[in-house]
Design an enzyme around this catalytic site. Structure first.
Site, PDB file in Angstrom:
ATOM      1  N   GLU A  46       0.836  -1.204   0.000  1.00 22.93           N
ATOM      2  CA  GLU A  46       0.000   0.000   0.000  1.00 22.93           C
ATOM      3  C   GLU A  46       0.870   1.252   0.000  1.00 22.93           C
ATOM      4  OE1 GLU A  46      -3.575  -0.259   2.464  1.00 22.93           O
ATOM      5  OE2 GLU A  46      -2.967  -2.278   2.997  1.00 22.93           O
ATOM      6  N   ASP A 145     -14.353   8.252  22.717  1.00 20.95           N
ATOM      7  CA  ASP A 145     -14.745   8.138  24.129  1.00 20.95           C
ATOM      8  C   ASP A 145     -13.550   7.802  25.025  1.00 20.95           C
ATOM      9  OD1 ASP A 145     -17.202   8.454  23.006  1.00 20.95           O
ATOM     10  OD2 ASP A 145     -17.996   6.497  23.567  1.00 20.95           O
ATOM     11  N   HIS A 166      -7.791   9.607   4.466  1.00 21.28           N
ATOM     12  CA  HIS A 166      -7.552   8.620   3.410  1.00 21.28           C
ATOM     13  C   HIS A 166      -7.904   9.269   2.077  1.00 21.28           C
ATOM     14  CE1 HIS A 166      -7.581   4.948   1.099  1.00 21.28           C
ATOM     15  NE2 HIS A 166      -7.126   4.285   2.152  1.00 21.28           N
ATOM     16  N   ARG A 223      -0.258   8.830   2.312  1.00 20.71           N
ATOM     17  CA  ARG A 223      -1.664   9.247   2.240  1.00 20.71           C
ATOM     18  C   ARG A 223      -1.857  10.757   2.310  1.00 20.71           C
ATOM     19  NH1 ARG A 223      -4.441   4.401   5.823  1.00 20.71           N
ATOM     20  NH2 ARG A 223      -4.250   2.880   4.162  1.00 20.71           N
ATOM     21  N   HIS A 284      -9.754   9.148   8.267  1.00 18.55           N
ATOM     22  CA  HIS A 284      -9.627   7.687   8.318  1.00 18.55           C
ATOM     23  C   HIS A 284      -9.007   7.187   9.616  1.00 18.55           C
ATOM     24  CE1 HIS A 284      -9.383   3.658   6.835  1.00 18.55           C
ATOM     25  NE2 HIS A 284      -8.070   3.615   6.840  1.00 18.55           N
ATOM     26  N   GLU A 308      -6.303   1.980  18.351  1.00 21.39           N
ATOM     27  CA  GLU A 308      -6.372   3.355  17.839  1.00 21.39           C
ATOM     28  C   GLU A 308      -6.560   4.393  18.943  1.00 21.39           C
ATOM     29  OE1 GLU A 308      -8.599   3.556  14.230  1.00 21.39           O
ATOM     30  OE2 GLU A 308      -8.622   5.751  14.226  1.00 21.39           O
ATOM     31  N   ARG A 319       0.327   7.730  10.064  1.00 18.81           N
ATOM     32  CA  ARG A 319       0.373   6.267  10.047  1.00 18.81           C
ATOM     33  C   ARG A 319       0.620   5.740   8.638  1.00 18.81           C
ATOM     34  NH1 ARG A 319      -3.873   1.806   9.590  1.00 18.81           N
ATOM     35  NH2 ARG A 319      -4.986   3.351   8.369  1.00 18.81           N
ATOM     36  N   SER A 324      -1.969  -0.322  11.679  1.00 25.39           N
ATOM     37  CA  SER A 324      -2.699  -0.162  12.942  1.00 25.39           C
ATOM     38  C   SER A 324      -3.219  -1.477  13.507  1.00 25.39           C
ATOM     39  CB  SER A 324      -3.844   0.826  12.778  1.00 25.39           C
ATOM     40  OG  SER A 324      -4.600   0.484  11.662  1.00 25.39           O
TER      41      SER A 324
HETATM   42  C1  LIG Z   1     -12.843   1.002   6.658  1.00 28.92           C
HETATM   43  C2  LIG Z   1     -11.556   0.791   7.387  1.00 28.92           C
HETATM   44  C3  LIG Z   1     -10.596  -0.068   6.874  1.00 28.92           C
HETATM   45  C4  LIG Z   1      -9.395  -0.268   7.556  1.00 28.92           C
HETATM   46  N1  LIG Z   1      -8.468  -1.126   7.032  1.00 28.92           N
HETATM   47  C5  LIG Z   1      -7.348  -1.359   7.730  1.00 28.92           C
HETATM   48  C6  LIG Z   1      -6.393  -2.303   7.262  1.00 28.92           C
HETATM   49  O1  LIG Z   1      -6.577  -2.931   6.223  1.00 28.92           O
HETATM   50  N2  LIG Z   1      -5.263  -2.501   8.005  1.00 28.92           N
HETATM   51  C7  LIG Z   1      -5.027  -1.813   9.162  1.00 28.92           C
HETATM   52  O2  LIG Z   1      -4.003  -2.029   9.809  1.00 28.92           O
HETATM   53  N3  LIG Z   1      -5.925  -0.916   9.619  1.00 28.92           N
HETATM   54  C8  LIG Z   1      -7.063  -0.679   8.941  1.00 28.92           C
HETATM   55  N4  LIG Z   1      -7.960   0.237   9.418  1.00 28.92           N
HETATM   56  C9  LIG Z   1      -7.724   0.858  10.717  1.00 28.92           C
HETATM   57  C10 LIG Z   1      -8.072  -0.172  11.779  1.00 28.92           C
HETATM   58  O3  LIG Z   1      -9.209  -0.904  11.379  1.00 28.92           O
HETATM   59  C11 LIG Z   1      -8.373   0.475  13.108  1.00 28.92           C
HETATM   60  O4  LIG Z   1      -7.331   1.327  13.465  1.00 28.92           O
HETATM   61  C12 LIG Z   1      -8.541  -0.617  14.143  1.00 28.92           C
HETATM   62  O5  LIG Z   1      -9.701  -1.373  13.861  1.00 28.92           O
HETATM   63  C13 LIG Z   1      -8.646  -0.053  15.523  1.00 28.92           C
HETATM   64  O6  LIG Z   1      -8.913  -1.134  16.371  1.00 28.92           O
HETATM   65  P1  LIG Z   1      -9.347  -0.883  17.854  1.00 28.92           P
HETATM   66  O7  LIG Z   1      -9.597  -2.235  18.432  1.00 28.92           O
HETATM   67  O8  LIG Z   1      -8.390   0.016  18.500  1.00 28.92           O
HETATM   68  O9  LIG Z   1     -10.717  -0.070  17.739  1.00 28.92           O
HETATM   69  P2  LIG Z   1     -12.049  -0.416  16.971  1.00 28.92           P
HETATM   70  O10 LIG Z   1     -11.858  -1.517  16.001  1.00 28.92           O
HETATM   71  O11 LIG Z   1     -12.557   0.889  16.459  1.00 28.92           O
HETATM   72  O12 LIG Z   1     -12.998  -0.963  18.114  1.00 28.92           O
HETATM   73  C14 LIG Z   1     -13.388  -0.125  19.169  1.00 28.92           C
HETATM   74  C15 LIG Z   1     -14.527  -0.792  19.901  1.00 28.92           C
HETATM   75  O13 LIG Z   1     -14.795  -0.068  21.099  1.00 28.92           O
HETATM   76  C16 LIG Z   1     -16.180   0.157  21.184  1.00 28.92           C
HETATM   77  N5  LIG Z   1     -16.398   1.406  21.937  1.00 28.92           N
HETATM   78  C17 LIG Z   1     -16.042   2.663  21.604  1.00 28.92           C
HETATM   79  N6  LIG Z   1     -16.414   3.529  22.550  1.00 28.92           N
HETATM   80  C18 LIG Z   1     -17.018   2.807  23.515  1.00 28.92           C
HETATM   81  C19 LIG Z   1     -17.631   3.139  24.755  1.00 28.92           C
HETATM   82  N7  LIG Z   1     -17.700   4.396  25.218  1.00 28.92           N
HETATM   83  N8  LIG Z   1     -18.164   2.141  25.495  1.00 28.92           N
HETATM   84  C20 LIG Z   1     -18.117   0.848  25.067  1.00 28.92           C
HETATM   85  N9  LIG Z   1     -17.549   0.476  23.899  1.00 28.92           N
HETATM   86  C21 LIG Z   1     -17.012   1.449  23.132  1.00 28.92           C
HETATM   87  C22 LIG Z   1     -16.665   0.247  19.750  1.00 28.92           C
HETATM   88  O14 LIG Z   1     -18.041  -0.028  19.672  1.00 28.92           O
HETATM   89  C23 LIG Z   1     -15.810  -0.824  19.093  1.00 28.92           C
HETATM   90  O15 LIG Z   1     -16.399  -2.084  19.231  1.00 28.92           O
HETATM   91  C24 LIG Z   1      -9.160   0.433   8.751  1.00 28.92           C
HETATM   92  C25 LIG Z   1     -10.123   1.293   9.277  1.00 28.92           C
HETATM   93  C26 LIG Z   1     -11.311   1.479   8.604  1.00 28.92           C
HETATM   94  C27 LIG Z   1     -12.335   2.417   9.182  1.00 28.92           C
END
Ligand SMILES: Cc1cc2nc3c(=O)[nH]c(=O)nc-3n(C[C@H](O)[C@H](O)[C@H](O)COP(=O)(O)OP(=O)(O)OC[C@H]3O[C@@H](n4cnc5c(N)ncnc54)[C@H](O)[C@@H]3O)c2cc1C
Length: 551
Positions: A46, A145, A166, A223, A284, A308, A319, A324
């Site tokens: 990428e 949050d 993005h 990006r 993004h 994140e 990034r 991530s």
């Molecule tokens: C469309 C898209 C495609 C992507 N593709 C890639 C990729 O190919 N490769 C890559 O490395 N990264 C990619 N990313 C980035 C990556 O997906 C995210 O950075 C990663 O999913 C973050 O993971 P996380 O577990 O930190 O948070 P998240 O996956 O965002 O999960 C957070 C969770 O916490 C919950 N939550 C939030 N606030 C609260 C609250 N107050 N109380 C209770 N629960 C709460 C949410 O409901 C969610 O379930 C992509 C992002 C997007 C949007």
């Protein structure tokens, strides 16, 4: 220590060394990644990558990892899931002069009842703050949050001005995003960078390929470079999108690499094997977040963060694609051992604080009654206004005057939200609005402090790199910690409360238990400070640039 993009060398090193083992662990847990014909893992490439290095599951890698991890967690039988529970605030108290986390207050959003989850160690994994912007690839729940809660609890927050846009989200005819992108409920559909990695080219509204005018790496420039180039082309040609074309590649390859993108585009009548895809930039990724050490530790004892929500230093000011998911996996694993050690420490030494936390009412008590009058429509309107404001002032290109004006308006909106919360009590729309406003304020404050352009922060007022510049680090002044609705804290005027920014963030370096079990005399938990006082506390928010400690 800080090359031009602020990557923290130790964090990069940790992810490079431990990443492959975490990926193999996922494979063992059943993650179904894309394979070559000989059975080896297929690697894609990428933007900004110098070679093919990304293990992926077609074009839904995150979803596949989530599926595999959820199945594995469910199979253990000792993990309890609480869906439809919104974390509202961290439960904090002071131990040895430093803020300490003992759990979280949550709102059951179906019954609108509040309850308190006590814990000996707490891990934030709540994702980013994409919903600060109208055009975002992030889901509706990405309201920052965890960042806002940790900040209120006294943790340092780092690099919030570095927001990744993005370059290529689908410009959809379906619905209307605030910035013109369209899409489902508050988010736009991502056209993965892998489309450019596999040979897709960008064309302007006249059908001309344009990236050569901006960067030698063409469509695979980082990006921020591609997003600015697209915005420039859109403005120059008064168009609301550009085109991404991969139709010159064999249809079979395109469909096998990008089945999900092909299916989504088809809904808009676009056959990606024949037609160019209309695209525009969208928010993004939140590069900043809760400042963490190499074991996921934060400036609040007993509070860890990964994914994140955290700012581990891996991503620096911008990034790199696909880093991530790996970061989340590596730092979640590294935080596990220290959080268990911390839990043992807290069990032995924090009985008094735990008993006090168990008897205090959770934030949001009385929410069921409040729900009847919760101003959901009002909150949605303010959320929309905030998003439009942030897109204009703190989007891909930022002007100092616009940032300052936006900050003033965000202060007003924050005062209104605090007044609404005081009147109506805790409700999900108000909690999310308040957290979005906190994140917006952090982004704007950090952006205003930065007198240069770097990574995810570009200002024509300061277009060059400042070699002396440092990552930004923000924390509430110690005496104000917990004053924005924090639970289990005093009114916030006690200088003993809180650990400050950098020192706190490093205080538990290595993830061990706090050094001194000595506890200070406690006063009983007081009611949250009045709205005006909470606002004043935020205005006093200390923004400073501090070099990260050596680790
Ligand atoms: C469309 C898209 C495609 C992507 N593709 C890639 C990729 O190919 N490769 C890559 O490395 N990264 C990619 N990313 C980035 C990556 O997906 C995210 O950075 C990663 O999913 C973050 O993971 P996380 O577990 O930190 O948070 P998240 O996956 O965002 O999960 C957070 C969770 O916490 C919950 N939550 C939030 N606030 C609260 C609250 N107050 N109380 C209770 N629960 C709460 C949410 O409901 C969610 O379930 C992509 C992002 C997007 C949007």
């Amino acid at each position: 220590m800080y090359p031009c993009h602020f990557h923290h060398k130790r964090a990069v090193d940790v992810v490079c060394r431990h990443g492959p083992a975490r990926v193999l662990e996922l494979v063992q847990l059943g993650a179904d990644f894309t394979r070559n014909r000989d059975g080896s893992l297929h690697l894609t490439r990428e933007g900004g990558h110098s070679g093919r290095r990304i293990v992926h599951a077609a074009d839904l890698t995150g979803a596949e990892i989530e599926r595999a991890l959820l199945a594995a967690a469910r199979a253990t039988g000792n993990v309890e899931f609480f869906e439809h529970h919104l974390a509202v605030d961290l439960v904090t108290d002071e131990v040895g002069g430093a803020p300490h986390c003992f759990g979280v207050d949550v709102l059951d959003t179906r019954s609108n009842t509040a309850c308190r989850f006590l814990s000996l160690a707490t891990m934030l994994a709540s994702g980013g703050a994409g919903q600060v912007y109208p055009n975002t690839t992030n889901p509706h729940v990405a309201t920052g949050d965890g960042i806002a809660m940790a900040y209120r609890a006294g943790a340092a927050v780092s690099n919030m001005e570095f927001v990744q846009f993005h370059p290529t989200a689908l410009f959809s005819k379906k619905g209307a995003g605030g910035g013109g992108g369209g899409g489902e409920a508050g988010r736009v559909f991502l056209i993965s960078e892998a489309v450019r990695g596999e040979g897709g080219v960008l064309l302007n509204s006249r059908g001309e390929r344009f990236m050569a005018s901006y960067d030698d790496r063409l469509e695979l420039a980082p990006r921020d470079v591609v997003a600015r180039a697209i915005q420039d082309q859109m403005m120059s040609h008064a168009s609301d999108h550009v085109w991404l074309d991969i139709s010159h590649k064999p249809a079979r390859d395109v469909l096998s690499h990008f089945p999900n993108i092909a299916a989504r585009c088809k809904e808009d009548g676009i056959d990606i094997t024949r037609d160019p895809i209309p695209v525009l930039p969208a928010q993004h990724y939140t590069c900043g977040g809760v400042a963490t050490g190499l074991r996921g530790e934060t400036g609040v004892q007993g509070l860890y963060a990964c994914g994140e929500v955290a700012c581990s230093g891996l991503h620096g000011a911008n990034r790199l694609a696909s880093n991530s998911l790996l970061e989340g996996l590596v730092f979640a694993d590294r935080a596990a051992g220290p959080s268990v050690a911390h839990a043992e420490y807290a069990l032995r030494h924090c009985g008094g604080e735990l008993r006090r936390a168990a008897t205090a009412a959770p934030a949001g008590a009385g929410a069921a009654a409040a729900a009847a009058t919760a101003p959901a429509e009002w909150a949605a309107g303010r959320r929309g206004e905030l998003q439009a404001l942030m897109w204009r002032a703190a989007g891909i290109v930022r002007r100092e005057a616009a940032l300052a004006a936006a900050l003033a308006r965000v202060e007003e909106l924050s005062a209104e939200a605090a007044a609404a919360a005081a009147r109506h009590g805790v409700s999900a729309p108000l909690v999310e609005l308040s957290n979005l406003l906190t994140c917006a304020r952090l982004i704007l404050s950090c952006a205003l402090q930065r007198k240069e352009s770097r990574g995810g922060h570009f200002s024509p007022d300061y277009p060059g790199l400042d070699p002396e510049a440092r990552p930004s680090l923000v924390a509430l002044p110690p005496r104000r910690v917990g004053t924005n609705g924090g639970v289990g804290q005093g009114a916030g005027d006690d200088a003993r409360t809180g650990a400050g920014a950098g020192a706190g963030a490093r205080g538990a370096a290595g993830g061990g238990a706090p050094g001194s079990p000595k506890k200070r005399a406690k006063r009983p938990a007081a009611a949250p400070a009045p709205a005006a006082q909470r606002e004043a506390a935020h205005r006093e928010m200390a923004v400073r640039s501090t070099p990260r400690d050596q680790e």
